[in-house]
Every structure is written in structure tokens, then in C-alpha cells.
Design an enzyme around this catalytic site. Structure first.
Site, PDB file in Angstrom:
ATOM      1  N   ASP A  67      12.282   1.319   2.333  1.00 43.68           N
ATOM      2  CA  ASP A  67      13.163   0.186   1.728  1.00 43.68           C
ATOM      3  C   ASP A  67      14.557   0.237   1.567  1.00 43.68           C
ATOM      4  O   ASP A  67      15.037   1.564   1.854  1.00 43.68           O
ATOM      5  CB  ASP A  67      12.522  -0.206   0.174  1.00 43.68           C
ATOM      6  CG  ASP A  67      12.162   0.980  -0.737  1.00 43.68           C
ATOM      7  OD1 ASP A  67      12.659   1.758  -0.497  1.00 43.68           O
ATOM      8  OD2 ASP A  67      11.219   1.097  -1.374  1.00 43.68           O
ATOM      9  N   ASP A 136       3.564  -0.503 -12.265  1.00 41.83           N
ATOM     10  CA  ASP A 136       2.921  -1.546 -12.118  1.00 41.83           C
ATOM     11  C   ASP A 136       2.229  -1.809 -10.835  1.00 41.83           C
ATOM     12  O   ASP A 136       1.626  -2.650 -10.275  1.00 41.83           O
ATOM     13  CB  ASP A 136       3.672  -2.829 -12.144  1.00 41.83           C
ATOM     14  CG  ASP A 136       4.896  -2.856 -11.258  1.00 41.83           C
ATOM     15  OD1 ASP A 136       4.781  -2.008 -10.150  1.00 41.83           O
ATOM     16  OD2 ASP A 136       5.848  -4.046 -10.949  1.00 41.83           O
ATOM     17  N   HIS A 138       3.181  -0.984  -7.645  1.00 41.97           N
ATOM     18  CA  HIS A 138       3.943  -1.363  -6.406  1.00 41.97           C
ATOM     19  C   HIS A 138       4.143  -0.080  -5.340  1.00 41.97           C
ATOM     20  O   HIS A 138       4.379   0.907  -6.077  1.00 41.97           O
ATOM     21  CB  HIS A 138       5.202  -1.829  -6.496  1.00 41.97           C
ATOM     22  CG  HIS A 138       6.477  -1.095  -7.218  1.00 41.97           C
ATOM     23  ND1 HIS A 138       6.822  -0.979  -8.406  1.00 41.97           N
ATOM     24  CD2 HIS A 138       7.195  -0.305  -6.418  1.00 41.97           C
ATOM     25  CE1 HIS A 138       7.757  -0.175  -8.736  1.00 41.97           C
ATOM     26  NE2 HIS A 138       8.116   0.242  -7.482  1.00 41.97           N
ATOM     27  N   GLU A 143       5.947  -5.812  -4.858  1.00 40.56           N
ATOM     28  CA  GLU A 143       5.847  -5.596  -6.339  1.00 40.56           C
ATOM     29  C   GLU A 143       4.312  -6.686  -6.250  1.00 40.56           C
ATOM     30  O   GLU A 143       3.679  -7.149  -5.297  1.00 40.56           O
ATOM     31  CB  GLU A 143       6.793  -7.007  -6.860  1.00 40.56           C
ATOM     32  CG  GLU A 143       8.135  -6.374  -6.704  1.00 40.56           C
ATOM     33  CD  GLU A 143       8.416  -5.135  -7.649  1.00 40.56           C
ATOM     34  OE1 GLU A 143       7.629  -4.457  -8.239  1.00 40.56           O
ATOM     35  OE2 GLU A 143       9.719  -4.975  -7.782  1.00 40.56           O
TER      36      GLU A 143
END
Length: 261
Positions: A67, A136, A138, A143
Site C-alpha cells: 500500500d 480493527d 484490517h 478497512e
């Protein structure tokens, strides 16, 4: 999915480096998927040590990052292409241009994403992908709510991810970009071997969902349950929410040495 629980980052880094060393030994032109963040650093440090000792070479290998932030200047120290150079790529002998990342400065973002997908495909796909996991759930910058079949694209970062990453920007949340380019979950799932590393108590809830929860876009990493070759490397703190923790320890202790990971 194989779950391996080890006592410290050094052991985790060494085991992951063993898998990469074995891959490069049998396939010198292997394609590696490189992750940023704190989780893979022990792996990169171990690989650099082995390179300096003459035990491994990356001259023929290629690398693709997961990314990139959108809009960070090319010379910004937190631009992920620069982070990978600092942590690993520039410390070993990759050929010039052998490590690529998504173009977060492209004028045509959709075209840049399509070009990145094509570059991975033209390289023959990723042989081994290193991954971390967010608090979370990801992976890369996919996400919660991301499509489990998603491809490389632009994403808006959640506030939680930006808060988690603010430590890399001097603690200033306003300096953390709001958008990124990321390989999609579908893209990541095409890698032939996935090694996910998680350490620390803050990752325990996400690891619980990853390993023992239902597959759900709300916890994107759970899609890895559907992959045929995933290795999850954890420290004790990250493993503390797992119901089958004793079983995972027993199976690893009983594993034949020849099997590798």
C-alpha cells in the site's frame, strides 16, 4: 491456517526469515510481498543479517509493497516506498527497480491501480506475502467493510487507523493522510503463501477474529481463513484471546522439522 505462538520478536523474525530463505534458495527470482509497520521489522532485520553473512541474496528477487499513502511527497520519510527501503530493500542487494509500490502521486489514480495489478500479474504473482494486522482487523489498508474480493484501489482511512499511525508522524493526527492506495483483499489472496505477524495485547481481539471468528467484511483479515497456505506468527500477548491456544501450541511442538512453515 497454521497458528504458531512464540515468546519474542526475535524468534518470530527468525522463523519467518527461514521461510523466505528457503524460498529464495529454491527460487532465486522469487516475488516477495513486503509489508510496512512495526510487525515485520524483526523479519527484515534477520534477513539483513543473513545477507551480510552471505547466506542469502536478493539479486534476482522482486518485491511489491502492499500500500501507499496518497499525496505524500516522494521524499517524505513516511512514504511507504521509502519506509521499505529504510527497513529492508536498500540494506540488501535488490536490483534497481526490483521493488515497486503503488503510485500515491499519480494524476490518474484508477489507472495507477490497474497498472499495479498488471505489474504483479506480469511478475508471475507473489510467492510469499508478509502481512501485519490492524487493531480493527484490517490488512494492508483494507478497512472494515472492504469487499472480500477487492482489487488495488483508493481507500479512505478510518480514524482508528490514522490514530494508530500517528506515532509515525510525531503523534500529530493532522499529518496522517486521509487516503491511500492498497492492494485489495482479492489481490492479497492470490499470493501463494501468506505469513501474518501480530504482536502485543492490542492485536489480541483482531487475532481472535482472524483465527477463530466468522468470515466477515467487518473483520477483513478473516478472509485469510479461505486461503490454502497461511501462517500466523504470534507472541503470547497477541494470542491471549484464542480459545484453542493450548492446541495451537501442541500442534507446533509436534510438527516435524522437515515440514517448514
Amino acid at each position: 491456517m497454521e497458528v504458531i505462538i512464540l515468546p519474542d520478536p526475535g524468534r518470530i523474525g527468525s522463523l519467518a526469515a527461514d521461510a523466505i530463505t528457503a524460498l529464495i534458495t529454491r527460487k532465486p527470482d522469487a516475488v516477495l510481498g513486503l509489508a510496512t509497520g512495526s510487525s515485520p521489522l524483526a523479519v527484515y532485520d534477520e534477513l539483513v543479517s543473513r545477507y551480510e553473512a552471505g547466506q542469502i541474496s536478493f539479486r534476482q528477487a522482486r518485491g511489491f509493497t502492499l500500500d501507499e499513502y496518497v499525496g505524500l511527497p516522494a521524499d517524505h520519510p513516511e512514504r511507504y516506498r521509502n519506509v521499505i527501503d529504510t527497513a529492508f530493500a536498500a540494506r540488501v542487494d535488490f536490483a534497481p527497480g526490483a521493488v515497486q509500490g503503488p503510485d500515491g502521486l499519480a494524476d490518474d489514480i484508477p489507472a495507477a491501480c490497474a497498472a499495479y495489478e498488471a505489474a504483479i500479474r506480469d511478475a508471475g504473482g507473489v510467492d510469499l506475502q508478509i502481512l501485519g494486522i490492524g487493531t480493527d482487523g484490517h490488512i494492508a489498508f483494507n478497512e472494515p467493510g472492504s469487499s472480500l474480493a477487492s482489487r488495488t484501489r483508493i481507500k479512505t482511512l478510518t480514524r482508528q487507523t490514522r490514530v494508530d499511525n500517528a506515532r509515525f508522524f510525531g503523534g500529530d493526527l493532522d499529518q496522517v493522510p486521509t487516503h491511500c492506495l492498497t492492494q485489495g483483499l482479492g489481490t492479497i489472496m492470490e499470493a501463494r503463501h501468506l505469513i501474518l505477524i501480530a504482536m502485543g495485547r492490542s492485536k489480541a481481539e483482531a487475532v481472535h477474529h482472524l483465527v477463530e471468528g466468522a468470515v466477515s467484511a467487518m473483520w477483513p483479515a478473516t478472509v485469510l481463513q479461505m486461503h490454502p497456505h497461511v501462517t500466523v506468527l504470534l507472541d503470547d500477548a497477541a494470542a491471549q484471546r484464542l480459545q484453542l491456544v493450548d492446541y495451537y501450541r501442541e500442534t507446533y511442538r509436534a510438527k516435524p522439522a522437515w515440514q517448514g512453515i
